[in-house]
Design a protein around this motif. Structure first.
Motif, PDB file in Angstrom:
ATOM      1  N   GLY A   1       0.816  -1.211   0.000  1.00 55.48           N
ATOM      2  CA  GLY A   1       0.000   0.000   0.000  1.00 55.48           C
ATOM      3  C   GLY A   1       0.847   1.258   0.000  1.00 55.48           C
ATOM      4  N   GLY A   2       1.950   1.223   0.773  1.00 56.67           N
ATOM      5  CA  GLY A   2       2.849   2.376   0.790  1.00 56.67           C
ATOM      6  C   GLY A   2       3.491   2.628  -0.560  1.00 56.67           C
ATOM      7  N   ILE A   3       3.865   1.546  -1.249  1.00 58.01           N
ATOM      8  CA  ILE A   3       4.461   1.696  -2.583  1.00 58.01           C
ATOM      9  C   ILE A   3       3.455   2.310  -3.543  1.00 58.01           C
ATOM     10  CG2 ILE A   3       5.377   0.427  -4.566  1.00 58.01           C
ATOM     11  CD1 ILE A   3       6.589  -1.556  -2.595  1.00 58.01           C
ATOM     12  N   VAL A   4       2.208   1.846  -3.478  1.00 53.09           N
ATOM     13  CA  VAL A   4       1.175   2.390  -4.367  1.00 53.09           C
ATOM     14  C   VAL A   4       0.945   3.869  -4.088  1.00 53.09           C
ATOM     15  CG1 VAL A   4      -1.276   2.282  -4.954  1.00 53.09           C
ATOM     16  CG2 VAL A   4       0.048   0.177  -4.741  1.00 53.09           C
ATOM     17  N   VAL A   5       0.935   4.260  -2.810  1.00 58.74           N
ATOM     18  CA  VAL A   5       0.749   5.676  -2.461  1.00 58.74           C
ATOM     19  C   VAL A   5       1.890   6.519  -3.024  1.00 58.74           C
ATOM     20  CG1 VAL A   5       0.723   7.319  -0.545  1.00 58.74           C
ATOM     21  CG2 VAL A   5      -0.666   5.254  -0.426  1.00 58.74           C
ATOM     22  N   VAL A   6       3.119   6.039  -2.858  1.00 58.07           N
ATOM     23  CA  VAL A   6       4.276   6.774  -3.383  1.00 58.07           C
ATOM     24  C   VAL A   6       4.180   6.893  -4.904  1.00 58.07           C
ATOM     25  CG1 VAL A   6       6.776   6.699  -3.698  1.00 58.07           C
ATOM     26  CG2 VAL A   6       5.790   6.205  -1.465  1.00 58.07           C
ATOM     27  N   LEU A   7       3.817   5.793  -5.559  1.00 57.80           N
ATOM     28  CA  LEU A   7       3.681   5.839  -7.021  1.00 57.80           C
ATOM     29  C   LEU A   7       2.596   6.813  -7.441  1.00 57.80           C
ATOM     30  CD1 LEU A   7       4.028   2.061  -7.994  1.00 57.80           C
ATOM     31  CD2 LEU A   7       5.697   3.882  -8.331  1.00 57.80           C
ATOM     32  N   ALA A   8       1.505   6.880  -6.677  1.00 53.50           N
ATOM     33  CA  ALA A   8       0.435   7.825  -7.006  1.00 53.50           C
ATOM     34  C   ALA A   8       0.922   9.264  -6.889  1.00 53.50           C
ATOM     35  CB  ALA A   8      -0.761   7.587  -6.088  1.00 53.50           C
ATOM     36  N   LEU A   9       1.680   9.554  -5.844  1.00 54.12           N
ATOM     37  CA  LEU A   9       2.217  10.911  -5.671  1.00 54.12           C
ATOM     38  C   LEU A   9       3.191  11.257  -6.796  1.00 54.12           C
ATOM     39  CD1 LEU A   9       2.814  10.901  -1.806  1.00 54.12           C
ATOM     40  CD2 LEU A   9       0.997  12.079  -3.057  1.00 54.12           C
ATOM     41  N   VAL A  10       4.035  10.298  -7.146  1.00 59.21           N
ATOM     42  CA  VAL A  10       4.988  10.539  -8.239  1.00 59.21           C
ATOM     43  C   VAL A  10       4.242  10.750  -9.556  1.00 59.21           C
ATOM     44  CG1 VAL A  10       6.812   9.486  -9.617  1.00 59.21           C
ATOM     45  CG2 VAL A  10       6.885   9.322  -7.129  1.00 59.21           C
ATOM     46  N   ALA A  11       3.208   9.928  -9.808  1.00 52.93           N
ATOM     47  CA  ALA A  11       2.448  10.066 -11.049  1.00 52.93           C
ATOM     48  C   ALA A  11       1.772  11.435 -11.119  1.00 52.93           C
ATOM     49  CB  ALA A  11       1.404   8.956 -11.145  1.00 52.93           C
ATOM     50  N   ALA A  12       1.207  11.882 -10.002  1.00 55.82           N
ATOM     51  CA  ALA A  12       0.591  13.212  -9.988  1.00 55.82           C
ATOM     52  C   ALA A  12       1.640  14.291 -10.245  1.00 55.82           C
ATOM     53  CB  ALA A  12      -0.098  13.449  -8.645  1.00 55.82           C
ATOM     54  N   GLY A  13       2.821  14.126  -9.661  1.00 56.15           N
ATOM     55  CA  GLY A  13       3.903  15.085  -9.893  1.00 56.15           C
ATOM     56  C   GLY A  13       4.342  15.123 -11.343  1.00 56.15           C
ATOM     57  N   LEU A  14       4.389  13.945 -11.976  1.00 54.07           N
ATOM     58  CA  LEU A  14       4.766  13.910 -13.387  1.00 54.07           C
ATOM     59  C   LEU A  14       3.693  14.566 -14.252  1.00 54.07           C
ATOM     60  CD1 LEU A  14       6.284  10.315 -13.636  1.00 54.07           C
ATOM     61  CD2 LEU A  14       7.502  12.494 -13.603  1.00 54.07           C
ATOM     62  N   GLY A  15       2.425  14.436 -13.826  1.00 55.50           N
ATOM     63  CA  GLY A  15       1.368  15.140 -14.549  1.00 55.50           C
ATOM     64  C   GLY A  15       1.541  16.646 -14.470  1.00 55.50           C
ATOM     65  N   LEU A  16       1.915  17.134 -13.285  1.00 52.81           N
ATOM     66  CA  LEU A  16       2.162  18.571 -13.135  1.00 52.81           C
ATOM     67  C   LEU A  16       3.358  19.005 -13.981  1.00 52.81           C
ATOM     68  CD1 LEU A  16       1.588  18.922  -9.286  1.00 52.81           C
ATOM     69  CD2 LEU A  16       0.121  19.807 -11.102  1.00 52.81           C
ATOM     70  N   LEU A  17       4.366  18.144 -14.031  1.00 56.12           N
ATOM     71  CA  LEU A  17       5.542  18.456 -14.846  1.00 56.12           C
ATOM     72  C   LEU A  17       5.175  18.516 -16.322  1.00 56.12           C
ATOM     73  CD1 LEU A  17       8.599  18.935 -14.615  1.00 56.12           C
ATOM     74  CD2 LEU A  17       8.932  16.475 -14.922  1.00 56.12           C
ATOM     75  N   ALA A  18       4.221  17.677 -16.716  1.00 54.88           N
ATOM     76  CA  ALA A  18       3.812  17.641 -18.123  1.00 54.88           C
ATOM     77  C   ALA A  18       3.058  18.902 -18.535  1.00 54.88           C
ATOM     78  CB  ALA A  18       2.952  16.405 -18.379  1.00 54.88           C
TER      79      ALA A  18
END
Length: 575
Positions: free
Chosen positions: A68-85
């Protein structure tokens, strides 16, 4: 484009990545899924102290917490990459590619991994990059490259217009009125013949050189983004479900049911459990631990789904005649039934990681004799289907105790979580050196040549279980009634047996507890004692003495490197 929309695009792209990776992993190996591969790599790299903390804190839920912690971290990273995009889609897709490489590297680091194990992470990253790009285009209402080019053209046009205004403001006085009239007439004729260059699309749509990205042609389109995001979530869900179905867990459960119909009876059945083995005191741990309540401590982030029709056990190494058994071969052998208590080395004093069950399986010593284990071999390095290894002393397995290749537990086929189709059970040793689940290989070798999984991580190479006892009731911190109070619990010293249990109150003299019956030396033993407690706070301790005459020590030591020691002590208040 609003920040929330960009973050949403990144989250949906991340979900698609995990879904696509899951379905590809289902075709190859469920352990190759990026979340599982990264989690497994993290487990391997985690220091022993941190692992002990996780087990103490989360118990058998440590793996769901990690995933669950890995999924949460991946979700935060994915959202950050969306902002970067938001700045440029290529930046987001590059980030997704990097995370795909991390997942691929983690998959390759797993035991028995092959080149194909990188495919789930690569496929997931590619799907995520396409999804992010598509969502960004839908949100902007057009193609990003066209948008950027039009914006730049608008900026240039705005600059030219501004420059023209400045030049006009500083131009010398114009010609006379008559001259202006003649020039206007000529200019009008030229405009009808030679139209000037058109303004960029952004300027035309927005009505002026300052319109830029706020133009009607490229206005943020919430509806198109949300419909695209919904489609992406649907794809992620369907792909993830497909991956779970392909992983074979359903097939393994069906196989378990099939085995249950043909499971042979024991050639050497265990003696009936004595009537007095369970004192039946409310709150006291039962003598037999139900399968659903039996503790589980292992490194497998997902339970391996092993098809018994394809399962084989290879016994090789320092042997005269290598042996390979199928599941059908194993069931044809004479099966032995035995009551054995298992204990995890990570169990704290008074901890829950101990359980007792009736096991059914083939005697491991008989199989090893057929293979002809050589005299120089002193360790059996067993390997799990997920690559985990453990080193078991040869002399312990061969000394006559009921060391089994177990196929059943408490009268039913092994649950998947406890090793289906076959696991090791060796009385008297902590699980990390004896209880290999999903076992597929046993290699006769030497302790000075090879190591099991936990030995290089700070644990002792041999793990005989230490004599221990536990208070089950009352609980630490309980309030009890003044006067007669029943104190009860369990004690264990596998393959030596428990001969006595004593209880001490407030540092006073030790008092002998009543012991339940036991069917043999390899199980725990219930005990109880009635105490008369005066009003106030009281400290209650317990200690056990095994059949060799050894009484457990009061010295408090942590589980590492070879098992915890000390008295289990609780504090209660009598009112």
């Amino acid at each position: 484009m609003p920040a929330w929309a960009a973050a949403l695009s990144g989250l949906v792209a991340g979900a698609v990545a995990l879904g696509v990776a899951q379905i590809v992993a289902g075709l190859i190996d469920p352990g190759a899924a990026p979340v599982v591969a990264v989690g497994g790599a993290m487990v391997d790299a985690t220091p022993a102290g941190l692992k002990e903390w996780a087990i103490r804190t989360f118990g058998s839920n440590d793996k769901p917490v990690l995933l669950g912690g890995i999924v949460v971290v991946l979700a935060l990273v994915a959202a950050g990459l969306g902002l970067l995009a938001r700045r440029r889609t290529a930046y987001g897709t590059l980030g997704l590619a990097l995370f795909g490489l991390v997942g691929a590297a983690a998959a390759l680091s797993r035991p028995d991994a092959g080149v194909a194990h990188v495919l789930p992470s690569i496929a997931g990253a590619a799907a995520a990059a396409w999804t992010l790009s598509r969502l960004m285009r839908r949100a902007m209402g057009g193609d990003e490259e066209e948008y950027v080019a039009a914006s730049r053209a608008a900026s240039r046009a705005a600059g030219q217009a501004t420059g023209a205004t400045v030049l006009a403001a500083h131009a010398p006085a114009g010609p006379s009125s008559a001259e202006r009239t003649r020039a206007a007439s000529v200019g009008e004729e030229r405009r009808t013949v030679e139209p000037g260059p058109a303004l960029p699309a952004v300027m035309r749509a927005g009505g002026g050189p300052g319109a830029g990205s706020g133009s009607a042609l490229y206005t943020f389109d919430r509806r198109r983004l949300l419909t695209g995001a919904a489609a992406g979530v649907a794809v992620a869900g369907v792909a993830g479900l497909g991956g779970r179905l392909l992983s074979g867990s359903k097939d393994a459960e069906l196989a378990r049911r099939g085995v249950a119909k043909t499971l042979p009876r024991a050639a050497r059945p265990a003696a009936p459990i004595p009537a007095g083995a369970d004192l039946r005191i409310p709150g006291l741990t039962p003598f037999v631990t139900p399968n659903a309540e039996f503790y589980r401590v292992d490194t497998a982030l997902i339970v391996p789904s092993v098809d018994p029709a394809r399962w084989t056990l290879k016994i090789h190494g320092l042997v005269d005649r290598p042996v390979e058994l199928t599941f059908a071969d194993l069931l044809k052998r004479p099966l032995t039934e035995a009551d054995v208590t298992l204990t995890c080395v990570s169990n704290e004093v008074g901890g829950p990681y101990v359980g007792n069950a009736r096991w059914l399986g083939a005697r491991l010593a008989d199989v090893l004799r057929e293979a002809g284990v050589r005299r120089e071999a002193d360790m059996l390095l067993s390997v799990s289907d997920d690559g985990w290894t453990c080193g078991t002393p040869v002399d312990v397995v061969m000394d006559g105790r009921d060391a089994l290749l177990a196929v059943a537990m408490n009268g039913e086929v092994l649950p998947e979580a406890h090793g289906f189709p076959v696991r090791q059970v060796v009385p008297g040793l902590y699980g990390y050196v004896s209880a290999t689940k999903w076992v597929t290989e046993i290699r006769a070798t030497r302790f000075d040549q090879e190591e099991g999984y936990w030995t290089p991580r700070g644990w002792a190479p041999r793990g005989p279980i230490k004599t221990q006892s536990r208070i089950d009731l009352p609980h630490d911190g309980d309030k009890v009634t003044t006067g007669r109070t029943t104190v009860a619990g369990v004690a264990w010293a596998q393959h030596r047996g428990v001969d006595a249990v004593e209880v001490g109150v407030d540092g006073g003299a030790w008092r002998q507890a009543r012991l339940a019956e036991v069917p043999g030396l390899d199980t725990w033993r219930q005990w109880s004692l009635d105490l008369d407690l005066t009003p106030g706070r009281h400290t209650i301790s317990v200690r056990a003495t095994d059949a060799t005459g050894y009484t457990q020590t009061a010295d408090e030591l942590p589980p590492a490197p070879d098992g915890a020691t000390g008295y289990h002590t609780i504090t209660v208040t009598a009112r």
